[in-house]
Write a protein that holds these residues in place. Structure first.
Motif, short mmCIF file in Angstrom:
data_model
loop_
_atom_site.label_atom_id
_atom_site.label_comp_id
_atom_site.label_asym_id
_atom_site.label_seq_id
_atom_site.Cartn_x
_atom_site.Cartn_y
_atom_site.Cartn_z
N PRO A 123 0.79 -1.24 0.00
CA PRO A 123 0.00 0.00 0.00
C PRO A 123 0.82 1.29 0.00
CG PRO A 123 -1.01 -1.61 1.44
CD PRO A 123 0.29 -2.21 0.99
N LYS A 124 1.97 1.30 0.66
CA LYS A 124 2.78 2.52 0.74
C LYS A 124 3.86 2.56 -0.34
CE LYS A 124 2.04 3.37 5.67
NZ LYS A 124 2.69 3.61 6.98
N SER A 125 3.86 1.61 -1.25
CA SER A 125 4.85 1.58 -2.32
C SER A 125 4.61 2.71 -3.31
CB SER A 125 4.79 0.25 -3.06
OG SER A 125 5.12 -0.84 -2.23
N ILE A 126 5.69 3.09 -3.99
CA ILE A 126 5.61 4.08 -5.07
C ILE A 126 6.03 3.38 -6.35
CG2 ILE A 126 6.40 6.30 -5.95
CD1 ILE A 126 7.20 7.03 -3.09
N LEU A 127 5.10 3.21 -7.25
CA LEU A 127 5.41 2.61 -8.53
C LEU A 127 6.29 3.54 -9.34
CD1 LEU A 127 2.00 1.10 -9.70
CD2 LEU A 127 4.15 -0.16 -9.50
N VAL A 128 7.30 3.00 -10.00
CA VAL A 128 8.14 3.80 -10.89
C VAL A 128 8.41 2.98 -12.14
CG1 VAL A 128 10.29 3.04 -9.78
CG2 VAL A 128 10.26 5.14 -11.14
N GLU A 129 8.35 3.61 -13.29
CA GLU A 129 8.61 2.90 -14.54
C GLU A 129 9.17 3.87 -15.59
OE1 GLU A 129 9.68 0.41 -16.53
OE2 GLU A 129 8.17 -0.76 -15.44
N SER A 130 10.05 3.34 -16.42
CA SER A 130 10.55 4.06 -17.57
C SER A 130 9.60 3.80 -18.73
CB SER A 130 11.96 3.56 -17.92
OG SER A 130 12.33 3.93 -19.23
N SER A 131 9.12 4.86 -19.35
CA SER A 131 8.16 4.70 -20.45
C SER A 131 8.21 5.89 -21.38
CB SER A 131 6.73 4.55 -19.88
OG SER A 131 5.77 4.60 -20.92
N SER A 132 8.04 5.62 -22.66
CA SER A 132 7.95 6.70 -23.64
C SER A 132 6.54 7.28 -23.68
CB SER A 132 8.35 6.20 -25.03
OG SER A 132 7.52 5.12 -25.42
N GLY A 133 5.59 6.62 -23.00
CA GLY A 133 4.25 7.18 -22.94
C GLY A 133 3.13 6.20 -22.67
N ASN A 134 2.95 5.21 -23.53
CA ASN A 134 1.76 4.36 -23.44
C ASN A 134 1.69 3.54 -22.16
OD1 ASN A 134 0.63 5.19 -25.84
ND2 ASN A 134 1.57 3.57 -27.06
N LEU A 135 2.80 2.93 -21.75
CA LEU A 135 2.77 2.17 -20.50
C LEU A 135 2.59 3.12 -19.32
CD1 LEU A 135 2.96 -0.61 -19.14
CD2 LEU A 135 5.40 -0.17 -18.81
N SER A 165 17.80 4.68 -3.56
CA SER A 165 17.71 5.75 -2.56
C SER A 165 16.54 5.58 -1.60
CB SER A 165 17.60 7.11 -3.25
OG SER A 165 16.34 7.24 -3.91
N ASP A 166 15.52 4.82 -2.01
CA ASP A 166 14.31 4.72 -1.19
C ASP A 166 13.63 3.38 -1.48
OD1 ASP A 166 11.80 4.98 0.04
OD2 ASP A 166 11.71 7.13 -0.36
N GLU A 167 13.50 2.56 -0.45
CA GLU A 167 12.94 1.22 -0.64
C GLU A 167 11.45 1.23 -0.97
OE1 GLU A 167 12.11 0.25 4.10
OE2 GLU A 167 13.65 -0.84 2.99
N ARG A 168 10.81 2.37 -0.86
CA ARG A 168 9.39 2.44 -1.21
C ARG A 168 9.18 2.33 -2.72
NH1 ARG A 168 7.30 7.91 1.02
NH2 ARG A 168 9.33 8.50 0.13
N TYR A 169 10.19 2.68 -3.50
CA TYR A 169 10.04 2.62 -4.94
C TYR A 169 10.04 1.17 -5.43
CZ TYR A 169 10.71 7.66 -5.44
OH TYR A 169 10.55 9.02 -5.39
N VAL A 170 9.07 0.86 -6.26
CA VAL A 170 8.96 -0.48 -6.86
C VAL A 170 9.01 -0.32 -8.38
CG1 VAL A 170 7.52 -2.51 -7.20
CG2 VAL A 170 7.66 -1.42 -4.94
N TRP A 171 10.04 -0.88 -8.99
CA TRP A 171 10.23 -0.80 -10.43
C TRP A 171 9.74 -2.10 -11.06
CZ3 TRP A 171 15.63 -1.21 -13.16
CH2 TRP A 171 15.48 -0.97 -14.53
N LEU A 172 8.72 -2.03 -11.87
CA LEU A 172 8.19 -3.22 -12.54
C LEU A 172 9.12 -3.69 -13.64
CD1 LEU A 172 4.44 -2.14 -12.77
CD2 LEU A 172 5.48 -3.70 -11.12
N ASN A 173 9.84 -2.79 -14.27
CA ASN A 173 10.82 -3.08 -15.32
C ASN A 173 10.21 -3.86 -16.49
OD1 ASN A 173 13.09 -3.35 -16.87
ND2 ASN A 173 14.32 -4.38 -15.31
N GLN A 174 9.48 -3.14 -17.31
CA GLN A 174 8.82 -3.76 -18.46
C GLN A 174 9.79 -4.44 -19.42
OE1 GLN A 174 7.26 -1.21 -21.55
NE2 GLN A 174 8.37 0.58 -20.79
N TYR A 175 11.06 -4.07 -19.39
CA TYR A 175 12.03 -4.59 -20.34
C TYR A 175 12.47 -6.02 -20.02
CZ TYR A 175 12.10 0.44 -20.98
OH TYR A 175 11.71 1.75 -21.16
N THR A 176 12.40 -6.41 -18.76
CA THR A 176 12.83 -7.76 -18.38
C THR A 176 11.75 -8.54 -17.64
OG1 THR A 176 13.75 -6.98 -16.26
CG2 THR A 176 15.24 -6.98 -18.18
N ASN A 177 10.64 -7.91 -17.31
CA ASN A 177 9.59 -8.55 -16.52
C ASN A 177 8.86 -9.61 -17.36
OD1 ASN A 177 7.21 -9.13 -15.01
ND2 ASN A 177 7.39 -7.15 -13.98
#
Length: 217
Positions: free
Chosen positions: A60-72, A136-148
């Protein structure tokens, strides 16, 4: 009548455009842009988020982060707004203004990378920034579309079966090759079922995926 409780619950799977009048042969265009995120990326976003929730990575307290050119980024913005997560999209100067504004309207933060990486492109710089955030912060969760793996599994479970159902005598399937999630999901589905379908990957001229030189912009 269809009634849904969450925007990510709707995906139009059965709409195709018959292009025979243009090309003179049986060619059908699958329309994926009528869901609430406006692209096929909603499927991958749903699958990746739900897998992260099942694995206990996304809390619940996670922060989603993702690299995207737009659509994702838009797709994750829709899901984050629905589920109550914070979401930060890391993009670059090529992201169009309307996409940026849409993500922000849905409550997401957008960070734009303005300086290219050592190779002259922006993807490496985007990924480096995401990695720095996560370190820098364990709250960030990277889904990583490139390898997921749930990127391609989304299309293995939905896109490919939908196509197979509508076109049991399919000969050739053309698939856009961005992160290759759609491509790999469809290819694995048909290969495992020994369907004699030729899969053709499509990308822009000069695509790095197909061995082209990385563009500076």
């Amino acid at each position: 009548m269809s009634i849904i409780s969450f925007p990510q619950a709707f995906n139009e799977e059965d709409l195709y455009i018959d292009l025979r009048s243009i090309f003179g042969r049986a060619l059908f265009l699958k329309c994926e842009g009528f869901n609430f995120a406006g692209s096929i990326k909603l499927k991958a976003a749903i699958e990746m988020v739900e897998a992260a929730e099942r694995d206990g990575v996304l809390k619940p307290k996670s922060i989603l982060v993702e690299s995207s050119s737009g659509n994702l980024g838009v797709a994750l913005s829709v899901i984050a707004a629905s589920k109550g997560y914070q979401f930060l999209c890391v993009t670059d100067l090529r992201c169009n203004l309307s996409t940026k504004l849409l993500m922000e309207a849905l409550g997401s933060q957008v960070h734009i990378i303005t300086e290219p990486d050592e190779g002259g492109g922006f993807l490496g710089a985007r990924l480096a920034y995401v990695q720095q955030l996560c370190a820098s912060d364990e709250r960030y969760v990277w889904l990583n579309q490139y390898t997921n793996p749930h990127n391609w599994k989304a299309h293995y479970h939905s896109t490919a079966p939908a196509i197979a159902h509508q076109f049991p005598n399919l000969d050739v399937l053309f698939v856009g090759a961005g992160t290759t999630g759609t491509l790999m999901g469809c290819a694995r589905y048909f290969r495992q079922r020994h369907w004699p379908v030729q899969i053709i990957a499509i990308d822009n001229v000069g695509s790095v995926t197909f061995g082209g030189r990385r563009a500076a912009g």
